[in-house]
Design a protein around this motif. Structure first.
Motif, PDB file in Angstrom:
ATOM      1  N   GLU A   9      36.867  -6.426 -64.998  1.00  0.00           N
ATOM      2  CA  GLU A   9      36.486  -7.849 -64.769  1.00  0.00           C
ATOM      3  C   GLU A   9      35.288  -8.395 -65.640  1.00  0.00           C
ATOM      4  OE1 GLU A   9      36.257  -8.567 -60.289  1.00  0.00           O
ATOM      5  OE2 GLU A   9      34.693 -10.106 -60.504  1.00  0.00           O
ATOM      6  N   ASP A  10      35.274  -9.632 -65.846  1.00  0.00           N
ATOM      7  CA  ASP A  10      33.857  -9.996 -66.907  1.00  0.00           C
ATOM      8  C   ASP A  10      33.503 -11.362 -66.754  1.00  0.00           C
ATOM      9  OD1 ASP A  10      32.228  -8.867 -69.031  1.00  0.00           O
ATOM     10  OD2 ASP A  10      33.252 -10.504 -70.482  1.00  0.00           O
ATOM     11  N   SER A  11      32.286 -11.645 -66.817  1.00  0.00           N
ATOM     12  CA  SER A  11      31.674 -12.722 -66.703  1.00  0.00           C
ATOM     13  C   SER A  11      30.584 -13.378 -67.642  1.00  0.00           C
ATOM     14  CB  SER A  11      31.360 -13.282 -65.387  1.00  0.00           C
ATOM     15  OG  SER A  11      30.352 -12.475 -64.959  1.00  0.00           O
ATOM     16  N   HIS A  12      30.610 -14.494 -68.163  1.00  0.00           N
ATOM     17  CA  HIS A  12      29.658 -14.900 -68.869  1.00  0.00           C
ATOM     18  C   HIS A  12      29.051 -16.153 -68.409  1.00  0.00           C
ATOM     19  CE1 HIS A  12      29.791 -11.600 -72.039  1.00  0.00           C
ATOM     20  NE2 HIS A  12      30.965 -11.559 -71.554  1.00  0.00           N
ATOM     21  N   ALA A  13      27.890 -16.360 -68.778  1.00  0.00           N
ATOM     22  CA  ALA A  13      27.413 -17.946 -68.337  1.00  0.00           C
ATOM     23  C   ALA A  13      27.856 -18.718 -69.706  1.00  0.00           C
ATOM     24  CB  ALA A  13      25.799 -17.739 -68.652  1.00  0.00           C
ATOM     25  N   LEU A  43      39.382 -10.502 -73.054  1.00  0.00           N
ATOM     26  CA  LEU A  43      39.581  -9.277 -73.714  1.00  0.00           C
ATOM     27  C   LEU A  43      38.644  -8.059 -73.217  1.00  0.00           C
ATOM     28  CD1 LEU A  43      40.569 -10.399 -77.381  1.00  0.00           C
ATOM     29  CD2 LEU A  43      41.961  -9.750 -75.409  1.00  0.00           C
ATOM     30  N   HIS A  44      37.338  -8.600 -72.720  1.00  0.00           N
ATOM     31  CA  HIS A  44      36.460  -7.673 -72.183  1.00  0.00           C
ATOM     32  C   HIS A  44      36.787  -7.145 -70.954  1.00  0.00           C
ATOM     33  CE1 HIS A  44      33.050  -9.761 -74.457  1.00  0.00           C
ATOM     34  NE2 HIS A  44      33.796  -9.315 -75.365  1.00  0.00           N
ATOM     35  N   ALA A  45      37.642  -7.950 -69.867  1.00  0.00           N
ATOM     36  CA  ALA A  45      38.146  -7.334 -68.684  1.00  0.00           C
ATOM     37  C   ALA A  45      39.416  -6.466 -69.086  1.00  0.00           C
ATOM     38  CB  ALA A  45      38.550  -8.520 -67.946  1.00  0.00           C
TER      39      ALA A  45
HETATM   40 ZN   LIG Z   1      31.814  -9.803 -71.668  1.00  0.00          ZN
END
Ligand SMILES: [Zn+2]
Length: 156
Positions: A9-13, A43-45
């Motif tokens: 899982e990944d998140s960004h503002a 791609l990060h997740a």
């Molecule tokens: Zn990320």
């Protein structure tokens, strides 16, 4: 066959004037991910899901955000590196399919689905029908936020 599941899982503002890249595909958008790299949540997740499936840590341990050489880095390079790393530790790795979800209110991503699925499939050496990407919104609850969740089925 030894089956493994990977989950990441990944998140960004989101902020004005930043690029928005999802699954290696550039999205036309007035806002983009605030990140040290290009902020590609999918791609990060996905990279974390690959590492997690074999208890090999997470991308933060391979690409520390404090390291200036990774600034604005193309996350396709991160995924490539992680794939090599996993292959180093795991004999006979096979990725069966990818189920990914991206949560973003704006812009709408439906027109990019084909391109994102194809690019992710190419990066992993999979067929087009082995990568599913679904799009959700936060229903206005997280307008300045992008998130991705990725599940993988693998075997050795
Ligand atoms: Zn990320």
């Amino acid at each position: 066959m030894n089956l493994r599941i990977g989950y990441g899982e990944d998140s960004h503002a989101l902020s004005d004037g930043r690029p928005l890249v999802i699954g290696g595909v550039k999205i036309k958008s007035p806002v983009g991910a605030v990140a040290h790299s290009d902020g590609d949540v999918l791609l990060h997740a996905l990279s974390d899901a690959l590492l997690s499936a074999f208890a090999l840590g997470d991308i933060g341990s391979y690409f520390p955000p404090s390291d200036p050489q990774f600034k604005d880095m193309d996350s396709q390079k991160i995924l490539e590196h992680i794939l090599l790393e996993v292959h180093k530790h795991v004999q006979g790795l096979k990725i069966h399919n990818v189920a990914a979800m991206v949560i973003l209110d704006k812009p709408k991503l439906g027109n990019y689905r084909q391109a994102i699925q194809e690019n992710v499939a190419n990066l992993l050496g999979l067929g087009k029908s082995d990568v599913g990407v679904t799009f959700k919104t936060s229903e206005g609850l997280a307008m300045k936020h992008i998130q991705a969740r990725v599940t993988l089925l693998l075997s050795t």
